[in-house]
Design an enzyme around this catalytic site. Structure first.
Site, short mmCIF file in Angstrom:
data_model
loop_
_atom_site.label_atom_id
_atom_site.label_comp_id
_atom_site.label_asym_id
_atom_site.label_seq_id
_atom_site.Cartn_x
_atom_site.Cartn_y
_atom_site.Cartn_z
N ARG A 33 27.38 -60.34 21.16
CA ARG A 33 28.25 -59.92 22.27
C ARG A 33 29.24 -61.00 22.68
NH1 ARG A 33 26.15 -55.06 25.01
NH2 ARG A 33 25.67 -53.86 23.14
N ARG A 37 32.23 -58.44 28.15
CA ARG A 37 32.72 -58.41 29.53
C ARG A 37 32.62 -59.73 30.28
NH1 ARG A 37 29.48 -53.25 31.43
NH2 ARG A 37 28.14 -54.13 29.81
N ARG A 46 40.34 -54.10 28.35
CA ARG A 46 39.60 -52.84 28.29
C ARG A 46 39.87 -51.94 29.51
NH1 ARG A 46 37.30 -49.92 27.05
NH2 ARG A 46 35.18 -49.93 27.81
N ASP A 82 30.66 -50.50 17.91
CA ASP A 82 29.36 -50.24 18.52
C ASP A 82 28.44 -49.58 17.51
OD1 ASP A 82 28.13 -50.41 21.38
OD2 ASP A 82 27.37 -48.55 20.49
N TYR A 160 18.13 -43.71 20.20
CA TYR A 160 19.25 -43.29 21.06
C TYR A 160 19.54 -41.79 20.92
CZ TYR A 160 20.76 -47.91 22.62
OH TYR A 160 20.82 -49.14 23.21
#
Ligand code: 1CP
Length: 363
Positions: A33, A37, A46, A82, A160
């Site tokens: 990552r 963010r 973004r 992703d 998921y």
């Protein structure tokens, strides 16, 4: 399509050499990552854009991949994308819901639902945008560092697709393993086939290493890991490597099975060059249990980045002493969190470089 020979020449190959167990002047380092963010420029770029629209824009993925490299001397970049683009390619709807994370409006509930999935996925058509992002980034990165491609592993993707998003217990997905083992294997096999083609497409597009994320390994016990995760992880590495060999190619592959302590011995004998570790494993015992068969990657607790700078340097030094400087790629034990201070990430990266150069001088 072949990897074109017209990419800029690689200037820093420490990451690739460490992956292959060769000597390096310093220990290479990157962070899971690292495009994320915690970077103000990431948040700004973004802002107001849909997450998966961003993933589908090669220019946006390229820019986000390069952002962390402008700040820190990382030794590798990972393509911005992703893991959930694979279920999308198989026909499932996935949306990024603010404050909630990735969400499947119609998750798989029962084995009959497998019929909703694409039988034969056209990987080039469905995921070509990722390949374009990789090729563009390989040019724009100007040979500074190698570019890592990645995928989710079958069990993590399956969880998921059944849970419909993040989960604490993963009990809906695990219910399938106990109640519908055959359908589970069928789904895992379908995912494996897509993942193999997807990874090969990434290499053809220019990826110089591949990481397979089994982020939900820890929710399985040793018995289920051996049944529902490990065989597919192995199958992926073996098939990708066999195909690449036919073309005279070879790229290092990394397996990151989070919280799968019990699987370390097996993972180090699964055709991957590198085993990624979460922070719950002691470096020395990881070395012992993998017996020099693989290089290791990891594993500082991401939360250690909340400590004062002097402490970060100390924690890094101890980690390096535990792993040794050969056959080792420094990283965190999982991804960076959005509230982390970019300055401390810089401290982490510099500490890895400085301490490892010092240690290499002493031997
Ligand atoms: O808007 C945003 O920026 C959302 C945050 C975000 C980001 C930055 C998500 C949503 N995905 C990503 C990018 C991403 N995801 C990368 C490339 C960037 C980099 O690493 O530098 C990678 C490698 C991933 C892989 C990924 N996605 C994993 C495996 C790694 C891991 O964290 O274990 C997983 C599990 C996901 C699913 C996912 N995507 C995003 C979130 C918040 C999640 C986790 C959801 C959950 O389980 O609760």
């Amino acid at each position: 399509k072949e990897v074109s020979g017209d990419f800029p020449q690689l200037k820093n190959d420490t990451f690739l050499r460490a992956a292959r167990g060769e000597e390096t002047e310093h220990v290479p380092v990157w962070c899971m990552r690292q495009a994320g963010r915690y970077l103000p420029e990431f948040r700004e770029f973004r802002a107001g854009k849909d997450f998966f629209d961003t993933c589908r824009s090669p220019e946006a993925c390229c820019e986000l991949t390069l952002q962390p490299l402008r700040r820190f001397p990382f030794d590798a970049a990972i393509i911005f994308s992703d893991i959930l683009v694979v279920p999308q390619a198989m026909g499932m709807d996935v949306q990024m819901v603010a404050g909630k994370g990735p969400t499947f409006p119609e998750p798989l509930k029962e084995p009959e639902d497998l019929q909703r999935l694409q039988v034969k996925v056209d990987v080039e058509k469905e995921l070509g945008y990722v390949f374009k992002a990789i090729t563009l980034t390989r040019h724009k990165i100007e040979g500074k560092v190698p570019l890592i491609g990645f995928t989710g592993a079958p069990w993590t993707l399956m969880s998921y697709m059944i849970e419909g998003g993040g989960s604490n217990t993963h009990s809906k997905a695990k219910r399938w393993l106990y109640r519908h083992p055959e359908a589970s294997h069928m789904l895992l096999k379908m995912l494996t086939d897509v993942v193999v083609e997807y990874l090969l497409g990434q290499v053809a597009a220019g990826a110089q290493a591949l990481q397979v994320f089994e982020s939900h390994a820890g929710i399985l016990g040793p018995v289920q890991f051996k049944d529902f995760s490990l065989p597919y992880l192995r199958d992926i590495a073996r098939r990708v490597k066999d195909k690449l060999k036919e073309k005279g190619q070879d790229v290092p592959m990394i397996v990151f099975a989070k919280d799968a302590h019990y699987g370390l011995e097996d993972l180090s004998q699964s055709y991957y060059e590198v085993v990624g570790l979460d922070w719950t494993i002691d470096p020395r015992s990881a070395r012992e249990r993998t017996g020099g068969r693989v290089s290791l990657q990891g594993n500082m607790d991401p939360c250690a980045l909340y400590s004062p700078k002097e402490c970060i340097s100390d924690i890094v030094r101890k980690m390096l002493e535990g792993f040794g400087t050969r056959g080792y790629i420094a990283n965190l034990g999982h991804g960076l969190y959005p509230d982390m201070d970019p300055e401390n990430v810089g401290t982490f990266v510099e500490a890895v470089h400085q301490h490892s150069i010092q240690m290499n001088k002493q031997v």
